[in-house]
Design an enzyme around this catalytic site. Structure first.
Site, mmCIF file in Angstrom:
data_model
loop_
_atom_site.group_PDB
_atom_site.id
_atom_site.type_symbol
_atom_site.label_atom_id
_atom_site.label_comp_id
_atom_site.label_asym_id
_atom_site.label_seq_id
_atom_site.Cartn_x
_atom_site.Cartn_y
_atom_site.Cartn_z
ATOM 1 N N LYS A 29 0.831 -1.213 0.000
ATOM 2 C CA LYS A 29 0.000 0.000 0.000
ATOM 3 C C LYS A 29 0.864 1.261 0.000
ATOM 4 O O LYS A 29 0.669 2.157 -0.803
ATOM 5 C CB LYS A 29 -0.930 0.033 1.234
ATOM 6 N N ARG A 74 -9.539 1.056 8.645
ATOM 7 C CA ARG A 74 -9.151 -0.312 8.978
ATOM 8 C C ARG A 74 -10.232 -1.045 9.763
ATOM 9 O O ARG A 74 -10.028 -2.205 10.122
ATOM 10 C CB ARG A 74 -7.884 -0.280 9.826
ATOM 11 N N ARG A 93 11.540 -5.630 5.165
ATOM 12 C CA ARG A 93 11.242 -4.220 4.879
ATOM 13 C C ARG A 93 12.190 -3.330 5.674
ATOM 14 O O ARG A 93 12.506 -3.598 6.835
ATOM 15 C CB ARG A 93 9.802 -3.892 5.259
ATOM 16 N N ARG A 151 11.316 -1.517 11.294
ATOM 17 C CA ARG A 151 10.238 -1.176 12.237
ATOM 18 C C ARG A 151 10.114 -2.251 13.308
ATOM 19 O O ARG A 151 10.272 -3.429 13.028
ATOM 20 C CB ARG A 151 8.909 -1.062 11.473
ATOM 21 N N ARG A 153 -0.436 -8.866 13.501
ATOM 22 C CA ARG A 153 -1.025 -7.874 12.595
ATOM 23 C C ARG A 153 -1.868 -8.536 11.513
ATOM 24 O O ARG A 153 -2.909 -8.016 11.122
ATOM 25 C CB ARG A 153 0.086 -7.026 11.966
#
Ligand code: ADP
Ligand code: AMP
Length: 220
Positions: free
Chosen positions: A13, A88, A127, A160, A171
């Site tokens: 996204k 969300r 990531r 992160r 998540r």
């Protein structure tokens, strides 16, 4: 144009929203980035949101909705904006509809990036994010030119805290329980456009642009 980027964590996204925001020249509003900023503040709100984020849980709707309403009321959003990571929950989606209605606006399209679960874990585990401008990299699929340094601003890349295996699983669970039901919500309103997000970044971006062109022309 008001475009929502929708999909599980790691679907791409942020990567796609950032590109499309440059092409359309409208701001990208990433609630994750906004709250990562707030979580660094030594305030009651900062400490509160940090706790939710580190555990991979959602921040309560009242807090998120208020922040989004304020952000989308700013002048730079007049021509349109891209929402990345919001809404969300069903309550957030209902709130957004109402807020937009009050402003005489409506959603143009919800782009759903569909990506399989193995790919999500691979993407999130590798990531890396710039600590200065928030640019997103992947150590294998989209590496920076110089190791650990942001191509765009020279900032330092970091992993992160919520991109670690246990939090990633949490998540994904939260997404399935609280966020996935929105697919039906937007499908029923004729706003949902599904894109196969398992492909190369450029190919995904091209399909999104094609969809937005078609929607803009009013062909759907
Ligand atoms: P989201 O915002 O949905 O959580 P990101 O845009 O941050 O997802 O992407 C998650 C990770 O996957 C990042 O490391 C990014 O570089 C990488 N990525 C994004 N899109 C693709 C793609 N199409 N193919 C391979 N890796 C991708
Ligand atoms: P993201 O950067 O989109 O992966 O979001 C990181 C974290 O920020 C999430 O795991 C949540 O804790 C919080 N967050 C971001 N957007 C929202 C939202 N719309 N509602 C609730 N929490 C959010």
């Amino acid at each position: 144009m008001i475009v929502i980027f929708f999909g599980p964590p790691g679907a791409g996204k942020g990567t796609q929203a950032s590109r499309i925001s440059e092409v359309l020249e409208v701001p990208q509003i990433a609630t994750g980035d906004i709250f990562r900023g707030k979580s660094k503040e030594n305030s009651q709100l900062g400490r509160k949101v940090k706790g939710f984020m580190e555990k991979g849980q959602l921040i309560p709707d009242e807090i998120v909705n208020e922040v989004v309403r304020e952000r989308i009321s700013k002048r730079d959003c007049k021509k349109g904006f891209i929402l990345d990571g919001y809404p969300r929950t069903i309550d957030q989606a209902i709130y957004l509809d109402k807020a937009l209605k009050d402003m005489g606006k409506e959603i143009t399209a919800v782009i759903y990036l569909e990506v399989n679960e193995d790919e999500i874990v691979k993407r999130l585990s590798y990531r890396r994010t710039c600590n200065k401008c928030g640019a997103i990299y992947h150590l294998i699929f989209n590496p920076p030119r110089v190791s650990k340094v942001c191509d765009r601003c020279g900032g330092k890349l970091y992993q992160r805290k919520d991109d670690r295996e246990e939090v990633i699983r949490e998540r994904i669970g939260v997404y399935k329980e609280k966020t996935e039901p929105l697919l039906r919500f937007y499908h029923e309103r004729g706003k949902l456009f599904k894109v196969n997000g398992n492909r190369e970044i450029d190919d995904v971006a091209k399909e999104i642009m094609d969809i937005l062109e078609t929607v803009k022309k009013g062909d759907v």
